[in-house]
Scaffold this active site. Sequence first.
Site, mmCIF file in Angstrom:
data_model
loop_
_atom_site.group_PDB
_atom_site.id
_atom_site.type_symbol
_atom_site.label_atom_id
_atom_site.label_comp_id
_atom_site.label_asym_id
_atom_site.label_seq_id
_atom_site.Cartn_x
_atom_site.Cartn_y
_atom_site.Cartn_z
ATOM 1 N N GLY A 118 -26.387 27.842 -19.357
ATOM 2 C CA GLY A 118 -25.681 28.417 -20.513
ATOM 3 C C GLY A 118 -25.391 29.873 -20.254
ATOM 4 N N SER A 173 -29.915 30.372 -14.606
ATOM 5 C CA SER A 173 -28.612 30.576 -13.995
ATOM 6 C C SER A 173 -27.541 30.065 -14.948
ATOM 7 C CB SER A 173 -28.529 29.841 -12.660
ATOM 8 O OG SER A 173 -28.451 28.452 -12.904
ATOM 9 N N LYS A 174 -26.302 30.272 -14.544
ATOM 10 C CA LYS A 174 -25.172 29.960 -15.409
ATOM 11 C C LYS A 174 -25.171 28.528 -15.924
ATOM 12 C CE LYS A 174 -21.569 33.272 -14.911
ATOM 13 N NZ LYS A 174 -20.781 33.802 -13.835
ATOM 14 N N ARG A 175 -25.692 27.609 -15.111
ATOM 15 C CA ARG A 175 -25.635 26.220 -15.581
ATOM 16 C C ARG A 175 -26.552 25.971 -16.769
ATOM 17 N NH1 ARG A 175 -29.999 23.532 -13.188
ATOM 18 N NH2 ARG A 175 -30.977 24.945 -11.725
#
Length: 467
Positions: free
Chosen positions: A242, A238-240
Amino acid sequence: MGEIITRFPPSPTGYLHVGGARTALFNWLLARKTGGTFILRIEDTDLERSTEESVQAIFDGLNWLGIDWDKGPFYQTQRFNLYKEVIDTLVEEGHAYWCTCTPDEIETMREEARAKGEKPKYNGKCRKKGLKPTEGAVIRFKTPLAGATAFEDMVKGRISIPNAELDDFIIQRGDGSPTYNLAVAVDDLTMKVNTILRGDDHVNNTPKQILILQAMGEEIPTYGHVPMVLGSDKARLSKRHGATSVIEYKDMGILPDAMINYLARLGWSCGDQEFFTRDELIEKFNPDNIGRSPGVFDQDKLVAINHDHIQNKPTEEITNALIPFLEKIGIEAESRTQLEMAVKTLAPRSRTLVEMAENARFYFEGVKSYDPKMAKKAFKPEAISALTEMKAALSEAAFTKESLEATFKTVVEKLGVGFGKVAMPMRLAVSGTGASPDMYEMLEVLGKEETLKRIGAAITHIESLSA
Ligand code: GLU
Ligand code: ZN
């Protein structure tokens, strides 16, 4: 099976993410390898979440990766009449029925099931009622009460789900729109898709799609469910973790061939080979070698493989790819020949095109300052004589590798010092840093006039230090 027909059916509710791109890639590779067909289908039935921009972002991502499609893009929102026809036929033939149960009634059924320790589900209340079409009512599929729905998964092996675990799922919503599983089954059938590689988050949908196809008296495609892509902490990517949008990697200076190489290896293997050209991927891809355990996305590995691709590609191609990155930092090379020569010297030391553009600065912008740490070592007063000798000798030399090498040798011998006493100040004088490309190649790129100018400026600089 005749020709292999695969598809990529993204839902346009965001950018093209790493997992989706990998799914597209696997299907595309299989089609290209076998001379089959790869179809692009936009699953835009979720009107609230689907956007034009997302459709465009998917096209952009696929185009950048060089994943081209043979048919489509088809849009599910343009195929509602077809779904409606199939749904009507299923009702006529007794495979589906109208249901007027209210949300409250459904909730009660679910609670009753839970109370009996069963899976909460619709209990088939309207199955035998033979209800007529009514405003706002849904249509449910008549799932067989006994038996199991099974298929041979290309990745996971045999999967069998007892039909008792499935309920009479909805195929048409109260507003008349088809549900996801109905649309997918009808599309795969009418588009003659016979091979489906997709994320294993869809495993639970597969029996429903199979049941619909079987009710229509049709054959089912071959399925392969690929494990999800995980982040470094083993949680779903997921976005966290990167960048998860593939297009972000374009901006980071990753080459599309490196990206598909890395994506392919993220879940598929061919012995212990890591580096693959595009053609090699097509030649060697085989869904039998898709792994059963999830791939962990590792940006450092991607960058490392990108470095390999940068070194492996023809200079001309890398130069073309680099130009937009140079432009972005305000560098416009006047001579194509010189730029290509520069690229050749930078390729071994650049992991991304962003890095390469930065490393190229000194060639085109001149030396604006000297790395202070290096200057302390290399720009001592005795460097003046070394640079002065080099300047004189180079003004007579031809700027070819052999002649430059000979010139250095002559000067070093004449001064009776170690090679470094000449090379270090020279390197700093022409590049401003200690970490620059091969000396002779670098001087060749700069050319005589520029090299002499930079040596002169360095001499003046050292003189000003000791004054
Ligand atoms: N539209 C689905 C998704 O984006 C893909 C469904 C499928 O591959 O069958 O996840
Ligand atoms: Zn009902």
